[in-house]
Design an enzyme around this catalytic site. Structure first.
Site, PDB file in Angstrom:
ATOM      1  N   THR A   1      -7.061  10.982   0.360  1.00 46.82           N
ATOM      2  CA  THR A   1      -7.564  12.127  -0.414  1.00 46.82           C
ATOM      3  C   THR A   1      -6.830  12.317  -1.730  1.00 46.82           C
ATOM      4  OG1 THR A   1      -6.075  13.540   0.803  1.00 46.82           O
ATOM      5  CG2 THR A   1      -8.305  13.320   1.636  1.00 46.82           C
TER       6      THR A   1
ATOM      7  N   THR B   1      -1.639  -3.461  10.602  1.00 41.04           N
ATOM      8  CA  THR B   1      -1.901  -3.522   9.161  1.00 41.04           C
ATOM      9  C   THR B   1      -0.754  -4.136   8.466  1.00 41.04           C
ATOM     10  OG1 THR B   1      -3.355  -1.683   8.944  1.00 41.04           O
ATOM     11  CG2 THR B   1      -2.241  -2.296   7.002  1.00 41.04           C
TER      12      THR B   1
ATOM     13  N   ASN C   1       0.202  10.157   6.193  1.00 40.95           N
ATOM     14  CA  ASN C   1      -1.072   9.812   6.803  1.00 40.95           C
ATOM     15  C   ASN C   1      -2.098  10.932   6.774  1.00 40.95           C
ATOM     16  OD1 ASN C   1      -0.974   7.031   7.690  1.00 40.95           O
ATOM     17  ND2 ASN C   1       0.903   7.730   8.664  1.00 40.95           N
TER      18      ASN C   1
ATOM     19  N   LYS D   1       3.807  -7.197   3.738  1.00 43.42           N
ATOM     20  CA  LYS D   1       3.618  -5.757   3.550  1.00 43.42           C
ATOM     21  C   LYS D   1       3.335  -5.159   4.923  1.00 43.42           C
ATOM     22  CE  LYS D   1       0.411  -3.414   3.226  1.00 43.42           C
ATOM     23  NZ  LYS D   1      -0.410  -2.520   4.129  1.00 43.42           N
TER      24      LYS D   1
ATOM     25  N   THR E   1       0.862  -1.196   0.000  1.00 38.88           N
ATOM     26  CA  THR E   1       0.000   0.000   0.000  1.00 38.88           C
ATOM     27  C   THR E   1       0.895   1.242   0.000  1.00 38.88           C
ATOM     28  OG1 THR E   1      -0.229  -0.157   2.419  1.00 38.88           O
ATOM     29  CG2 THR E   1      -1.999  -1.090   1.074  1.00 38.88           C
TER      30      THR E   1
ATOM     31  N   GLU F   1       6.096   3.992   7.661  1.00 41.00           N
ATOM     32  CA  GLU F   1       5.748   5.260   7.028  1.00 41.00           C
ATOM     33  C   GLU F   1       6.642   6.390   7.538  1.00 41.00           C
ATOM     34  OE1 GLU F   1       1.123   4.363   5.844  1.00 41.00           O
ATOM     35  OE2 GLU F   1       1.556   5.287   7.777  1.00 41.00           O
TER      36      GLU F   1
END
Lengths: 398, 398
Positions: free
Chosen positions: A398, A184, A393, A173, A151, A270
């Site tokens: 969006t 996740t 994040n 992942k 992702t 991230e």
């Protein structure tokens, strides 16, 4: 046991592949398939979140009820979570389409999804992508599969080891929402070992506990996470039984693969710029050590200090204090990358802040905490909290 | 009861002041003093962190053992925490110097520090600053005191209400490390009410539970936090007793002051651009509601989505799921600023993402979560997680 790390992931009797079917708007690969040539035993560990994707429910059911399993189908770009009965149906349809194409029963197919929550997963791209994916399957197709489950991850994550003819490999992942107890993250593991369902689950539990369950990116846990392993027995070994040397060897190999994947997840967290080991020693129990290590690893203040390359041990000792485990401040030691900063709860005199700052520029950091309360220890692994974590994040859907 | 909010903080019979004594390198005010003209009863609530500053230990002791209290002395720029026996001595010296100057006993002085952990607090600036501070004391000096306790806060925080001749006022500092159970926050409250020690503590507990204990900035808790109140009885009212209407009125006034200060802390949270109310209804118990509300409020993923003005309810429902409380996904409702996004665990159809985005540009946001499990509810208050949070905390000590 001598463990051989293999650069290229392939597991005898397995094929894998990945394609772009159109779930992701950016045209990147988003549909992965892993198939065993022959019947395989399966085991899985799943998110502890009370809100789960139907993929978790279905995969659990299939592992529990099916005698053997043949395939894992997974998509990225959409988590198929919190989309009501429509989501349930899409999940079962995805399984049925895969089973039909492979000529196996629905129960022999496991399923996973990852991506945004609460948006309906369209079935059409899956339907269109599956035949193409079937044609793309190959013993060397693991990298494509690994890519199709990403992702916000930046790099694919694969690992493979071999010992005495038994191969264990897998893909994973991660990225945000990484936390102990299955966040996740998805990990699909495969082995040619001959091992029954119960023993396979026992081995997976041990390996998972010291690897995927010890990593943290942001403390959030997700609705979709799973670690699944298939074992097709093609190595022809005598069935591996719990309590034997063969079992311990298998656990060692599996742990090595899981650890490699878990570390890769943290490194690709991230916005992560650092890989940080938080080691706690001198605890009364392993659980205490683990609780303290997790409190430090999950502290936003510690994580931002690490990003700032700031040896701010005050935030570490504060996190130790609020972890909820009995500690004596006057017994706490803290070291950064081997340099003692705190002895018996007070700062070590004569430290060069400049030298410390220089040390903290390293990509790999280590925090050692001594509690002086006992002999138990534990380690967890985390990353820093950077501007990019916020950017990624704040912008995700969006 | 009619509560009158007063714009300017002053409490009959109290003087306050603040000066720059040189603890802060930037020359900003860093020493505060609050003095009651006459003997006051005192109550306090303190950090639950197991590693605490001697200021916490000493203030606790003094409140417990002294019949009455006269002053609170506080410094910013240094937390005087984790500095061994030197820190203990400095703390007691700071108390002794203040007591001597005011002509009271050591036990009548409470003490607080806030700032960086693990660096020795120098006594010389305090020694130098105290006489000056004594001269600066005034009934209208609260703003100066409020300024002298700030660390990375951007604005001073004061609040004052009055009803039937009883005034309750106070100052606070917050910023990072704000979390339920007393985080890096200080609040000093004062009232002219006549109320005994035990009743004062009971009132403070109730007020605190629904205000300071419901706010969250980054989930970290600190070594130094305290909420302290002095009551000097100058209103001449009959002593307020628990269980009476006068007690309930007093709690209402105290709660109003604490809520105003608590909200100001969240609004001035490090890097905060939004004030967010997380309301949970339909829980089986209030504790369940509170646990779910805190899980959502403390989620890095939710906080970054709020910063990104992104109505990403998937992260909210994921946080609800991992809170550790029994929930039924198919009963969960979620609304953003009054607009239902999720009904019975599935997305509401036909929502305009553009309209939602526009709504989220507001400074004040509200997340309503319905669990459909019972009748209990709870609210907590948080802010978003922005680039500035990372910047401020990556740069703090260096």
């Amino acid at each position: 046991m001598k463990l051989k790390t293999k650069k290229t992931l392939s597991v005898p009797g397995f094929k894998a592949g990945g394609v772009a079917c159109g779930i992701k708007k950016n045209g990147k690969p988003d549909l992965a398939l892993i198939v065993s040539d022959t019947a395989a035993t399966a085991a899985g560990l799943f998110t502890t979140n009370r809100v789960v994707s139907p993929t978790v429910t279905v995969t659990k059911q299939h592992i529990q009820s099916a005698k053997s399993v043949r395939a894992i189908v997974a998509n990225s770009g959409n988590a198929n979570a919190c989309t009501g009965t429509d989501g349930d149906r899409t999940c079962r349809d995805m399984v049925a389409l895969t089973a039909k194409q492979l000529g196996v029963t629905d129960k022999e197919v496991l399923v996973a999804s990852t991506g945004v929550i609460g948006v309906k997963l369209p079935l059409a791209p899956v339907k269109k992508g599956l035949p193409q994916l079937g044609g793309a399957l190959s013993p060397k197709g693991w990298n494509d599969a690994a890519e199709a489950i990403l992702t916000t991850d930046l790099v694919i994550k694969t690992a493979c080891v071999e010992s005495n003819g038994i191969t264990v490999g897998g893909i994973a992942k991660g990225s945000g929402m990484i936390h102990p107890n299955m966040a996740t993250m998805l990990a699909f593991l495969a082995t040619n070992a001959n091992i029954g369902k119960a023993d396979l689950k026992a081995a997976l539990k041990v390996a998972n506990e010291h690897t995927f369950n010890r990593i943290n990116v942001d403390g959030d846990t997700s609705t979709n996470d799973m670690v699944v392993i298939l074992a097709n027995g093609q190595a022809g070994n005598a069935s591996i039984k719990k309590g034997t040397k063969a079992f311990r060897d298998f656990v060692e190999a599996l742990t090595a693969v899981c650890k490699s994947l878990a570390f890769a997840i943290v490194k690709d967290g991230e916005g992560a710029t650092k890989f940080v080991t938080v080691s706690v020693k001198g605890a009364k129990t392993e659980k205490h050590a683990l609780t303290v290590s997790r409190a430090v690893a999950d502290s936003k203040l510690v994580q931002t200090a690490l990003f700032g390359e700031d040896p701010n041990w005050g935030r570490i000792i504060a996190a130790v204090g609020y972890a909820g485990v009995p500690v004596k401040p006057e017994k706490i030691d803290i070291a950064f990358n081997g340099t003692p900063l705190v002895k018996n709860g007070a700062p070590v005199a004569g430290l060069s802040v400049t030298a410390l700052h220089k040390q903290m520029k390293a990509k790999d950091l280590r925090i050692d905490i001594g509690l002086g309360m006992g002999k138990a220890s534990a380690e967890t692994y985390t990353c820093d909290l950077s501007y990019d974590y916020v950017r990624i994040n704040a912008e995700y859907t969006t």
